[in-house]
Design an enzyme around this catalytic site. Sequence first.
Site, PDB file in Angstrom:
ATOM      1  N   LYS A  42       0.818  -1.197   0.000  1.00  0.00           N
ATOM      2  CA  LYS A  42       0.000   0.000   0.000  1.00  0.00           C
ATOM      3  C   LYS A  42       0.863   1.264   0.000  1.00  0.00           C
ATOM      4  CE  LYS A  42      -3.337  -2.277   3.026  1.00  0.00           C
ATOM      5  NZ  LYS A  42      -3.866  -2.307   4.407  1.00  0.00           N
ATOM      6  N   GLY A  43       2.090   1.136   0.514  1.00  0.00           N
ATOM      7  CA  GLY A  43       2.888   2.317   0.852  1.00  0.00           C
ATOM      8  C   GLY A  43       3.143   3.313  -0.261  1.00  0.00           C
ATOM      9  N   ASP A  99       7.604   2.903  -1.852  1.00  0.00           N
ATOM     10  CA  ASP A  99       7.728   3.999  -0.895  1.00  0.00           C
ATOM     11  C   ASP A  99       9.145   4.134  -0.362  1.00  0.00           C
ATOM     12  OD1 ASP A  99       7.575   1.604   0.526  1.00  0.00           O
ATOM     13  OD2 ASP A  99       6.018   2.276   1.907  1.00  0.00           O
ATOM     14  N   ASP A 102      14.811  -0.199   1.626  1.00  0.00           N
ATOM     15  CA  ASP A 102      15.421  -0.372   2.938  1.00  0.00           C
ATOM     16  C   ASP A 102      16.489  -1.466   2.823  1.00  0.00           C
ATOM     17  OD1 ASP A 102      15.149   0.314   5.848  1.00  0.00           O
ATOM     18  OD2 ASP A 102      14.555  -1.765   6.020  1.00  0.00           O
ATOM     19  N   LYS A 130      17.110   4.234   1.976  1.00  0.00           N
ATOM     20  CA  LYS A 130      17.832   4.125   3.255  1.00  0.00           C
ATOM     21  C   LYS A 130      19.063   3.244   3.006  1.00  0.00           C
ATOM     22  CE  LYS A 130      14.724   3.538   6.958  1.00  0.00           C
ATOM     23  NZ  LYS A 130      14.036   2.624   7.911  1.00  0.00           N
ATOM     24  N   PHE A 151      13.078   4.625  11.539  1.00  0.00           N
ATOM     25  CA  PHE A 151      11.798   4.157  11.029  1.00  0.00           C
ATOM     26  C   PHE A 151      10.926   5.390  10.816  1.00  0.00           C
ATOM     27  CE2 PHE A 151       7.610   2.324  10.889  1.00  0.00           C
ATOM     28  CZ  PHE A 151       7.833   1.232  10.060  1.00  0.00           C
ATOM     29  N   ASP A 158       3.553   3.689   6.918  1.00  0.00           N
ATOM     30  CA  ASP A 158       2.750   3.466   8.120  1.00  0.00           C
ATOM     31  C   ASP A 158       3.576   2.889   9.265  1.00  0.00           C
ATOM     32  OD1 ASP A 158       3.047   0.836   6.863  1.00  0.00           O
ATOM     33  OD2 ASP A 158       1.646   0.164   8.395  1.00  0.00           O
ATOM     34  N   ARG A 164      -0.324   6.869   7.444  1.00  0.00           N
ATOM     35  CA  ARG A 164      -0.090   6.981   5.995  1.00  0.00           C
ATOM     36  C   ARG A 164      -0.571   8.324   5.461  1.00  0.00           C
ATOM     37  NH1 ARG A 164       1.224   1.827   4.065  1.00  0.00           N
ATOM     38  NH2 ARG A 164       0.171   0.098   5.076  1.00  0.00           N
TER      39      ARG A 164
HETATM   40  P1  XMP Z   1      12.962  -3.729   2.147  1.00  0.00           P
HETATM   41  O1  XMP Z   1      13.712  -3.978   3.422  1.00  0.00           O
HETATM   42  O2  XMP Z   1      12.481  -4.993   1.531  1.00  0.00           O
HETATM   43  O3  XMP Z   1      11.727  -2.936   2.670  1.00  0.00           O
HETATM   44  O4  XMP Z   1      13.746  -2.836   1.206  1.00  0.00           O
HETATM   45  C1  XMP Z   1      10.819  -2.326   1.871  1.00  0.00           C
HETATM   46  C2  XMP Z   1       9.510  -2.204   2.590  1.00  0.00           C
HETATM   47  O5  XMP Z   1       9.692  -2.181   4.022  1.00  0.00           O
HETATM   48  C3  XMP Z   1       8.866  -1.219   4.601  1.00  0.00           C
HETATM   49  N1  XMP Z   1       9.704  -0.233   5.321  1.00  0.00           N
HETATM   50  C4  XMP Z   1       9.251   0.785   6.029  1.00  0.00           C
HETATM   51  N2  XMP Z   1       8.000   1.194   6.269  1.00  0.00           N
HETATM   52  N3  XMP Z   1       8.823   3.012   7.527  1.00  0.00           N
HETATM   53  C5  XMP Z   1       7.791   2.311   7.011  1.00  0.00           C
HETATM   54  O6  XMP Z   1       6.654   2.694   7.212  1.00  0.00           O
HETATM   55  C6  XMP Z   1      10.122   2.665   7.350  1.00  0.00           C
HETATM   56  O7  XMP Z   1      11.029   3.356   7.830  1.00  0.00           O
HETATM   57  C7  XMP Z   1      10.338   1.485   6.555  1.00  0.00           C
HETATM   58  N4  XMP Z   1      11.462   0.864   6.153  1.00  0.00           N
HETATM   59  C8  XMP Z   1      11.016  -0.197   5.396  1.00  0.00           C
HETATM   60  C9  XMP Z   1       8.089  -0.593   3.466  1.00  0.00           C
HETATM   61  O8  XMP Z   1       6.835  -1.226   3.393  1.00  0.00           O
HETATM   62  C10 XMP Z   1       8.860  -0.911   2.225  1.00  0.00           C
HETATM   63  O9  XMP Z   1       8.072  -1.040   1.075  1.00  0.00           O
END
Ligand code: XMP
Length: 185
Positions: A42-43, A99, A102, A130, A151, A158, A164
């Site tokens: 959803k992000g 979104d 990470d 990140k 975070f 979210d 969101r």
């Molecule tokens: P990865 O680790 O697979 O993560 O690159 C991607 C998804 O992890 C969630 N994510 C976050 N969601 N705040 C959030 O609300 C954060 O700081 C955060 N870091 C990772 C997000 O859903 C993203 O698509």
Amino acid sequence: MHADVDRILFSESEIVAGIDRVAREVTRAYTGRDFTVVSVLKGSCVFASDLIRRIPIPLELAFLAASSYGDGTEAGRLEVNFFPTGNEIEGRNLLLVDDILDTGRTLHALKHELALRGAAEVRTCVFLDKPSRRAVPLQADFRAFEVENLFVVGYGLDFAGRYRNLPYVASLREAIYAAPKPGPV
Ligand code: XMP
């Protein structure tokens, strides 16, 4: 500012400027080529909808639903809930929009899956990057902002389903993480 917010990292006006820049980059890269923006739900829905309205060339739009976080702030298993149909993928140039990048596991897995399903090309565009948390070697082709190892919530992101709808990107007060799971906004 929302009472649960500790610090605003990107204000509404900073977000507008960042998206304008990334939209220009995407426009330059795809001018004269057919492409489909694939928004990861959803992000990325807030980012994707602002982004596409600043791209003045033809594009198609598709969605997929994937989540890797569950209700907390630690990375979990990637769950793919639905994918675009075959003819939205096969032979298409896809721009996967998320979104936040990470650890990179989500986009890495999704890129692989879309390539297996016959996409001609898969590029990535993220609202936040990140890099300090990266666990797989993946760089976004386009990104609006780099963010420190916090975070973050807001502008589509979210915590336990909430925040969101904040129009800015922020970190939360520590007490919020420690508190029992909140109800809906
Ligand atoms: P990865 O680790 O697979 O993560 O690159 C991607 C998804 O992890 C969630 N994510 C976050 N969601 N705040 C959030 O609300 C954060 O700081 C955060 N870091 C990772 C997000 O859903 C993203 O698509």
